[in-house]
Design a protein around this motif. Structure first.
Motif, short mmCIF file in Angstrom:
data_model
loop_
_atom_site.label_atom_id
_atom_site.label_comp_id
_atom_site.label_asym_id
_atom_site.label_seq_id
_atom_site.Cartn_x
_atom_site.Cartn_y
_atom_site.Cartn_z
N ALA A 52 0.84 -1.20 0.00
CA ALA A 52 0.00 0.00 0.00
C ALA A 52 0.87 1.24 0.00
CB ALA A 52 -0.92 0.02 1.22
N PHE A 53 0.33 2.30 -0.62
CA PHE A 53 0.90 3.63 -0.58
C PHE A 53 -0.22 4.56 -0.18
CE2 PHE A 53 3.78 1.47 -3.40
CZ PHE A 53 5.01 2.02 -3.13
N ALA A 54 0.07 5.53 0.68
CA ALA A 54 -0.98 6.45 1.12
C ALA A 54 -0.39 7.83 1.34
CB ALA A 54 -1.61 5.95 2.41
N ASP A 55 -1.11 8.86 0.87
CA ASP A 55 -0.76 10.24 1.16
C ASP A 55 -1.48 10.63 2.44
OD1 ASP A 55 0.61 10.20 -1.20
OD2 ASP A 55 -0.82 11.43 -2.31
N LEU A 56 -0.72 10.95 3.49
CA LEU A 56 -1.29 11.16 4.82
C LEU A 56 -0.74 12.43 5.45
CD1 LEU A 56 -0.73 7.50 6.03
CD2 LEU A 56 -2.92 8.50 5.35
N PRO A 57 -1.57 13.10 6.25
CA PRO A 57 -1.07 14.26 7.00
C PRO A 57 -0.05 13.80 8.06
CG PRO A 57 -3.47 14.14 7.07
CD PRO A 57 -2.98 12.87 6.48
N LYS A 58 1.00 14.59 8.21
CA LYS A 58 2.01 14.25 9.23
C LYS A 58 1.40 14.14 10.62
CE LYS A 58 6.01 16.38 6.99
NZ LYS A 58 7.07 17.40 7.16
N SER A 59 0.35 14.89 10.88
CA SER A 59 -0.28 14.89 12.21
C SER A 59 -0.94 13.56 12.55
CB SER A 59 -1.31 16.01 12.30
OG SER A 59 -2.33 15.82 11.33
N GLU A 60 -1.13 12.70 11.57
CA GLU A 60 -1.77 11.40 11.80
C GLU A 60 -0.77 10.26 11.84
OE1 GLU A 60 -5.06 10.99 9.10
OE2 GLU A 60 -5.83 12.97 9.64
N LEU A 61 0.51 10.62 12.02
CA LEU A 61 1.57 9.62 12.04
C LEU A 61 2.41 9.75 13.30
CD1 LEU A 61 2.75 10.11 8.36
CD2 LEU A 61 1.35 8.23 9.23
N LEU A 62 2.88 8.62 13.78
CA LEU A 62 3.78 8.58 14.93
C LEU A 62 5.17 8.22 14.43
CD1 LEU A 62 4.31 8.51 18.02
CD2 LEU A 62 3.74 6.09 17.92
N HIS A 63 6.16 9.06 14.72
CA HIS A 63 7.54 8.80 14.31
C HIS A 63 8.11 7.71 15.22
CE1 HIS A 63 11.77 10.67 13.45
NE2 HIS A 63 11.63 9.47 12.95
N LEU A 64 8.60 6.62 14.62
CA LEU A 64 9.19 5.53 15.39
C LEU A 64 10.70 5.69 15.39
CD1 LEU A 64 7.05 2.55 14.07
CD2 LEU A 64 6.69 3.94 16.10
N HIS A 65 11.29 5.36 16.52
CA HIS A 65 12.73 5.52 16.68
C HIS A 65 13.34 4.19 17.11
CE1 HIS A 65 12.31 9.92 16.75
NE2 HIS A 65 11.20 9.68 17.43
#
Length: 73
Positions: A52-65
């Motif tokens: 899958a590919f999706a265009d998403l707002p950054k605000s709806e993503l959690l940065h994993l470290h």
């Protein structure tokens, strides 16, 4: 903070996207950045095959470290 997201960062979804068959917590990689706070995220299986590919707002993503741990001496 979502504004720190950049190309090739690993992220997780903060909500379900049933129309895309993606669920909260699925992990993907940012493969494109757009000027309006939206990024394209690629979701791939354990073999690296994109499903899958999706265009998403950054605000709806959690940065994993990940943390690099030095090997014991």
């Amino acid at each position: 903070m979502e504004s720190d997201l950049k190309l090739l960062d690993v992220v997780a979804l903060l909500e379900d996207y049933p129309q895309l068959r993606l669920r909260k917590g699925e992990v993907g990689t940012i493969v494109e950045e757009f000027d309006d706070g939206v990024v394209e995220v690629e979701f791939a299986d354990k073999r690296g095959i994109a499903y899958a590919f999706a265009d998403l707002p950054k605000s709806e993503l959690l940065h994993l470290h990940t943390v690099e741990v030095a090997e014991p001496a």
